[in-house]
Motif scaffolding. Structure first.
Motif, PDB file in Angstrom:
ATOM      1  N   GLY A  19       0.786  -1.217   0.000  1.00 34.84           N
ATOM      2  CA  GLY A  19       0.000   0.000   0.000  1.00 34.84           C
ATOM      3  C   GLY A  19       0.820   1.269   0.000  1.00 34.84           C
ATOM      4  N   SER A  20       0.424   2.245  -0.814  1.00 33.80           N
ATOM      5  CA  SER A  20       1.087   3.545  -0.763  1.00 33.80           C
ATOM      6  C   SER A  20       0.471   4.333   0.375  1.00 33.80           C
ATOM      7  CB  SER A  20       0.925   4.297  -2.081  1.00 33.80           C
ATOM      8  OG  SER A  20      -0.418   4.635  -2.296  1.00 33.80           O
ATOM      9  N   SER A  21       1.306   4.891   1.218  1.00 32.34           N
ATOM     10  CA  SER A  21       0.798   5.723   2.294  1.00 32.34           C
ATOM     11  C   SER A  21       1.903   6.682   2.678  1.00 32.34           C
ATOM     12  CB  SER A  21       0.395   4.876   3.499  1.00 32.34           C
ATOM     13  OG  SER A  21       1.505   4.181   4.015  1.00 32.34           O
ATOM     14  N   ARG A 107      -2.419   0.799  -9.703  1.00 34.37           N
ATOM     15  CA  ARG A 107      -3.509   1.206  -8.813  1.00 34.37           C
ATOM     16  C   ARG A 107      -3.958   2.630  -9.122  1.00 34.37           C
ATOM     17  NH1 ARG A 107      -4.238   1.842  -2.778  1.00 34.37           N
ATOM     18  NH2 ARG A 107      -2.044   2.397  -2.574  1.00 34.37           N
ATOM     19  N   HIS A 108      -3.176   3.339  -9.924  1.00 34.28           N
ATOM     20  CA  HIS A 108      -3.448   4.740 -10.263  1.00 34.28           C
ATOM     21  C   HIS A 108      -3.710   4.841 -11.764  1.00 34.28           C
ATOM     22  CE1 HIS A 108      -1.839   5.427  -6.259  1.00 34.28           C
ATOM     23  NE2 HIS A 108      -0.793   4.716  -6.608  1.00 34.28           N
ATOM     24  N   PRO A 138       0.068   9.719  -5.919  1.00 28.15           N
ATOM     25  CA  PRO A 138       0.094  10.804  -4.935  1.00 28.15           C
ATOM     26  C   PRO A 138       1.405  11.585  -4.933  1.00 28.15           C
ATOM     27  CG  PRO A 138      -0.839   8.828  -3.977  1.00 28.15           C
ATOM     28  CD  PRO A 138      -0.292   8.434  -5.312  1.00 28.15           C
ATOM     29  N   PHE A 139       2.438  11.037  -5.575  1.00 29.35           N
ATOM     30  CA  PHE A 139       3.750  11.690  -5.630  1.00 29.35           C
ATOM     31  C   PHE A 139       4.016  12.306  -6.991  1.00 29.35           C
ATOM     32  CE2 PHE A 139       3.747   7.798  -3.100  1.00 29.35           C
ATOM     33  CZ  PHE A 139       3.827   8.354  -1.829  1.00 29.35           C
ATOM     34  N   ALA A 270      10.660   4.600  -0.357  1.00 32.54           N
ATOM     35  CA  ALA A 270      10.366   5.938   0.159  1.00 32.54           C
ATOM     36  C   ALA A 270      10.471   6.944  -0.975  1.00 32.54           C
ATOM     37  CB  ALA A 270      11.336   6.291   1.289  1.00 32.54           C
ATOM     38  N   MET A 271       9.471   7.786  -1.115  1.00 37.43           N
ATOM     39  CA  MET A 271       9.468   8.807  -2.172  1.00 37.43           C
ATOM     40  C   MET A 271       9.759  10.186  -1.595  1.00 37.43           C
ATOM     41  SD  MET A 271       8.918   7.105  -4.969  1.00 37.43           S
ATOM     42  CE  MET A 271       8.394   8.331  -6.163  1.00 37.43           C
TER      43      MET A 271
END
Length: 271
Positions: A19-21, A107-108, A138-139, A270-271
């Motif tokens: 999951g991206s969070s 997912r995007h 989101p990034f 990590a972004m």
């Protein structure tokens, strides 16, 4: 020779690496083990779909993705089961039997795709591909390349394909990851080149091997799933990105059935 589209379902709960969070992306690679040739295809596809729902990766690299007259494209089936966008490119076909290719699930929303044929045909004239999908995350825009490279025991040709795939990665303007079945163990020229430990064709790679970065000294075998003795499935991150965790998925059988002859690799970055 391409197919793509949005899926239709909803993602599941997230656990573990997935999951991206906050400030992280999650990436998965799975070789699906050609479902036209190998049995239990619907059960195995369902196991992969469940893993995607559980871990909610932002991008998935899929190899040995088949379709035929009586077998729906496995990437499309997974997209419909999970609600992901998908893009598939045909690598080769066995006439009147099946078509096989490489795919990305996202997912995007996917905003762009590209296909790159790699040098050297494989056994029986099989073409090897790198397939990219760029999506709005989101990034911001992120690109993800799925690949499946040379299976024969020729280190130079493997390195040629790795070099071409690396060059393809660097053609993208967004942060770009590459993952797949490289059919090459970590000490081969191809993988040493990608990690920046060896020169090939005048270049030195600059990618981060996710498993090696998070499990130094651990072999991390991914093939074969029932008796693993080699690591040939990888997730590579661009320089400057920190890989914070990697784990194996689909490593054990369910009701006696393995999802694939490959173990999946899931990494968080990590972004």
């Amino acid at each position: 020779s391409s197919s793509s589209g949005p899926g239709g379902g909803a993602g599941g709960e997230t656990t573990g690496v997935g999951g991206s969070s906050g400030d992280a992306l999650t990436l998965l690679t799975v070789n699906l083990w050609n479902g036209a040739i190998n049995g239990d295809v619907d059960e195995r596809t369902a196991l992969v779909a469940e893993a995607i729902q559980v871990h909610a990766p932002d991008f998935v690299s899929l190899q040995e993705v088949v379709q035929s007259g009586d077998l729906e494209n496995r990437a499309e089936v997974l997209a419909l089961a999970t609600g992901y966008d998908w893009h598939w490119e045909k690598a080769y076909e066995v006439p009147f039997y099946y078509e096989e290719g490489t795919a990305v699930l996202s997912r995007h929303p996917i905003t762009a795709t590209e296909r790159r044929e790699l040098p050297h045909q494989d056994l029986a004239g099989v073409v090897r591909l790198a397939v990219s999908a760029t999506a709005t995350t989101p990034f911001g825009e992120v690109s993800f390349v799925a690949t499946h490279t040379y299976v024969q025991d020729d280190d130079d040709k493997k390195a040629d394909q790795a070099h071409a795939a690396w060059a393809f990665v660097h053609e993208h303007t967004a942060p770009t990851f590459i993952a797949g079945d490289f059919n090459a163990e970590p000490d081969t020229l191809a993988m040493r080149f990608l990690r920046g430990e060896a020169e090939h064709q005048g270049d030195v790679g600059d990618l981060i091997d996710g498993w090696a970065a998070t499990h130094p000294g651990e072999v991390g075998y991914t093939h074969t799933s029932d008796n693993p003795d080699k690591r040939i499935d990888y997730i590579y991150a661009p320089a400057g990105v920190t890989v914070t965790a990697c784990e194996h998925v689909l490593a054990a059988p369910t009701d006696g059935i393995y999802a694939s002859d490959h173990i999946g690799v899931l990494c968080r970055v990590a972004m």
